[in-house]
Design a protein around this motif. Structure first.
Motif, PDB file in Angstrom:
ATOM      1  N   GLY A  47      46.544  44.163  43.563  1.00 13.27           N
ATOM      2  CA  GLY A  47      46.581  43.045  44.491  1.00 13.27           C
ATOM      3  C   GLY A  47      45.235  42.637  45.031  1.00 13.27           C
ATOM      4  N   GLU A  48      44.203  43.446  44.819  1.00 15.55           N
ATOM      5  CA  GLU A  48      42.885  43.112  45.351  1.00 15.55           C
ATOM      6  C   GLU A  48      42.149  42.132  44.443  1.00 15.55           C
ATOM      7  OE1 GLU A  48      40.811  46.221  48.223  1.00 15.55           O
ATOM      8  OE2 GLU A  48      41.107  47.069  46.231  1.00 15.55           O
ATOM      9  N   ARG A  49      41.172  41.459  45.024  1.00 17.22           N
ATOM     10  CA  ARG A  49      40.329  40.489  44.334  1.00 17.22           C
ATOM     11  C   ARG A  49      38.878  40.861  44.582  1.00 17.22           C
ATOM     12  NH1 ARG A  49      37.464  36.089  46.303  1.00 17.22           N
ATOM     13  NH2 ARG A  49      37.309  34.230  44.979  1.00 17.22           N
ATOM     14  N   MET A  50      38.045  40.649  43.563  1.00 17.50           N
ATOM     15  CA  MET A  50      36.639  40.991  43.698  1.00 17.50           C
ATOM     16  C   MET A  50      35.789  39.992  42.932  1.00 17.50           C
ATOM     17  SD  MET A  50      34.817  44.569  42.718  1.00 17.50           S
ATOM     18  CE  MET A  50      33.066  44.813  42.963  1.00 17.50           C
ATOM     19  N   GLU A  51      34.687  39.558  43.533  1.00 16.39           N
ATOM     20  CA  GLU A  51      33.761  38.649  42.887  1.00 16.39           C
ATOM     21  C   GLU A  51      32.612  39.449  42.268  1.00 16.39           C
ATOM     22  OE1 GLU A  51      32.430  35.687  45.563  1.00 16.39           O
ATOM     23  OE2 GLU A  51      34.456  34.915  46.004  1.00 16.39           O
ATOM     24  N   THR A  52      32.340  39.216  40.994  1.00 16.22           N
ATOM     25  CA  THR A  52      31.240  39.867  40.302  1.00 16.22           C
ATOM     26  C   THR A  52      30.452  38.812  39.531  1.00 16.22           C
ATOM     27  OG1 THR A  52      32.164  40.297  38.095  1.00 16.22           O
ATOM     28  CG2 THR A  52      32.905  41.728  39.893  1.00 16.22           C
ATOM     29  N   ASP A  53      29.308  39.217  38.987  1.00 16.94           N
ATOM     30  CA  ASP A  53      28.524  38.288  38.179  1.00 16.94           C
ATOM     31  C   ASP A  53      29.192  37.995  36.839  1.00 16.94           C
ATOM     32  OD1 ASP A  53      27.991  41.006  37.509  1.00 16.94           O
ATOM     33  OD2 ASP A  53      26.237  40.376  36.366  1.00 16.94           O
ATOM     34  N   LEU A  54      30.214  38.775  36.496  1.00 16.22           N
ATOM     35  CA  LEU A  54      30.975  38.549  35.265  1.00 16.22           C
ATOM     36  C   LEU A  54      32.237  37.737  35.509  1.00 16.22           C
ATOM     37  CD1 LEU A  54      30.669  42.108  33.657  1.00 16.22           C
ATOM     38  CD2 LEU A  54      29.272  40.077  33.211  1.00 16.22           C
ATOM     39  N   GLY A  55      32.420  37.317  36.762  1.00 16.69           N
ATOM     40  CA  GLY A  55      33.586  36.511  37.089  1.00 16.69           C
ATOM     41  C   GLY A  55      34.423  37.149  38.171  1.00 16.69           C
ATOM     42  N   ILE A  56      35.451  36.435  38.590  1.00 17.51           N
ATOM     43  CA  ILE A  56      36.339  36.909  39.650  1.00 17.51           C
ATOM     44  C   ILE A  56      37.446  37.766  39.044  1.00 17.51           C
ATOM     45  CG2 ILE A  56      37.948  36.220  41.463  1.00 17.51           C
ATOM     46  CD1 ILE A  56      36.346  33.630  41.721  1.00 17.51           C
ATOM     47  N   LEU A  57      37.557  38.977  39.566  1.00 23.67           N
ATOM     48  CA  LEU A  57      38.613  39.904  39.130  1.00 23.67           C
ATOM     49  C   LEU A  57      39.781  39.817  40.097  1.00 23.67           C
ATOM     50  CD1 LEU A  57      36.687  43.179  38.179  1.00 23.67           C
ATOM     51  CD2 LEU A  57      38.313  41.984  36.708  1.00 23.67           C
ATOM     52  N   ARG A  58      40.958  39.581  39.577  1.00 21.09           N
ATOM     53  CA  ARG A  58      42.178  39.656  40.375  1.00 21.09           C
ATOM     54  C   ARG A  58      43.077  40.708  39.734  1.00 21.09           C
ATOM     55  NH1 ARG A  58      41.264  33.987  40.626  1.00 21.09           N
ATOM     56  NH2 ARG A  58      41.109  33.216  42.778  1.00 21.09           N
ATOM     57  N   VAL A  59      43.396  41.746  40.495  1.00 23.65           N
ATOM     58  CA  VAL A  59      44.174  42.858  39.955  1.00 23.65           C
ATOM     59  C   VAL A  59      45.656  42.593  40.214  1.00 23.65           C
ATOM     60  CG1 VAL A  59      44.470  45.349  39.938  1.00 23.65           C
ATOM     61  CG2 VAL A  59      42.244  44.366  40.518  1.00 23.65           C
ATOM     62  N   PRO A  60      46.471  42.492  39.184  1.00 22.36           N
ATOM     63  CA  PRO A  60      47.898  42.247  39.393  1.00 22.36           C
ATOM     64  C   PRO A  60      48.545  43.352  40.223  1.00 22.36           C
ATOM     65  CG  PRO A  60      47.292  41.919  37.091  1.00 22.36           C
ATOM     66  CD  PRO A  60      46.114  42.558  37.762  1.00 22.36           C
ATOM     67  N   GLY A  61      49.547  42.988  40.980  1.00 19.64           N
ATOM     68  CA  GLY A  61      50.230  43.978  41.804  1.00 19.64           C
ATOM     69  C   GLY A  61      50.964  45.023  40.998  1.00 19.64           C
ATOM     70  N   ASP A  62      51.325  44.672  39.751  1.00 15.68           N
ATOM     71  CA  ASP A  62      52.064  45.618  38.899  1.00 15.68           C
ATOM     72  C   ASP A  62      51.176  46.214  37.813  1.00 15.68           C
ATOM     73  OD1 ASP A  62      51.671  43.352  37.419  1.00 15.68           O
ATOM     74  OD2 ASP A  62      53.739  43.175  36.700  1.00 15.68           O
ATOM     75  N   VAL A  63      49.854  46.235  38.052  1.00 14.08           N
ATOM     76  CA  VAL A  63      48.926  46.731  37.041  1.00 14.08           C
ATOM     77  C   VAL A  63      49.215  48.178  36.689  1.00 14.08           C
ATOM     78  CG1 VAL A  63      47.173  47.535  38.691  1.00 14.08           C
ATOM     79  CG2 VAL A  63      46.470  46.742  36.415  1.00 14.08           C
TER      80      VAL A  63
END
Length: 295
Positions: A47-63
């Motif tokens: 469920g978390e989101r993170m901004e990196t130089d490779l793009g925005i990571l959004r982690v699915p809640g059911d990962v």
């Protein structure tokens, strides 16, 4: 969250993320996972989101481990389940934590594992306490610095072992009478959990107070229980070993903890000159199996 190449990216709140995305159906917080790409590793919760130089990571809640998560720039990261050695790299640090190879020696020499009750002092970052808890032990650990203790509590939560590790702020020597007397509490209270009057199966010490605690190890340990003391200087190791012997413990041994990595190149193979091989001294001793059987 730190790259292995040393750069850092800060997590950012995602206004599009649904509320409660980090909580499962029972309301429990989901365990974090590692998102890995080459020399990049980011520790995030579902469920978390993170901004990196490779793009925005959004982690699915059911990962799930083994999944692939792609940034908005189509950069793929593989999801890896958090393992013990990952704690060493991703815990918030309050100093130099005990390295995994030395933790392995402590656990291997004492046999600490499921069902054991462990008294630990010198929590620091909490890597040893987390390893012990992940192996099934219940750990009471002491840290004198209040800020360090708070960080350790957060690390235990991140490792998913907060229910198995109590991080207590204070000097373990101040509570020895209560601990020897069969109480887990400095106030003499006996909390829920394993029967405290049976003593500790293992006592682990990474603190300058080690000799003082070792002097009462025979009272703290169950018959056949182990004492392990990690000491940075040989003079301290000698003092700790003598205190364990004076307390009537058996099989007192001291080892230098040293390991060399090897480099394999076109010209040949040799020990790597970069890593520090020596880390400290480990003294291990065992309580007699029955009262009066020690030297």
């Amino acid at each position: 969250m730190t790259d292995h190449d040393g750069s850092e990216d800060a997590p950012a709140a995602d206004p599009e993320a649904s509320d409660g995305s980090e909580v499962d159906a029972t309301g429990a917080e989901r365990a974090p996972v590692l998102l890995v790409r080459e020399n990049r590793e980011y520790l995030l919760r579902p469920g978390e989101r993170m901004e990196t130089d490779l793009g925005i990571l959004r982690v699915p809640g059911d990962v799930q481990p083994g999944d692939t998560v792609t940034t908005h720039l189509d950069t793929a990261f593989v999801v890896r389940r958090l393992r013990g050695p990952d704690l060493f790299h991703h815990f918030e640090r309050t100093g130099a934590p005990m390295v995994p190879r030395d933790i392995g020696l402590v656990m291997g020499e004492t046999g600490a594992g499921a069902g054991d009750r462990v008294l630990d002092a010198g929590t620091g970052t909490g890597v040893l306490a987390a390893y012990l808890a992940r192996a099934g032990a219940e750990v009471l650990t002491y840290e004198q610095d209040p800020e360090f203790a708070d960080v350790a509590r957060g690390n235990m939560a991140m490792a998913g072992v907060a229910d198995a590790v109590e991080v207590r702020t204070g000097d373990v020597t101040d509570d020895l009478d209560a601990l020897v007397g069969g109480s887990d509490g400095a106030d003499g209270a006996t909390p829920a959990g394993p029967a405290p009057d049976r003593g500790f199966d293992v006592v682990t010490l990474d603190t300058a107070d080690a000799p003082a605690v070792a002097a009462r190890a025979d009272e703290l340990l169950v018959p056949g229980g182990y004492l392990a003391m990690y000491v940075p200087f040989v003079e301290g190791a000698r003092e700790a070993a003598l205190a364990a012997e004076a307390a009537g413990l058996e099989d007192v041994t001291t080892h230098e903890t040293i390991q060399r990595e090897f480099t394999f190149g076109e010209r040949g193979s040799r020990p790597d000159t970069a890593p520090v091989g020596h880390t400290g001294f480990l003294t291990v001793a065992r309580a007699p199996d029955a009262p009066g059987t020690g030297d």
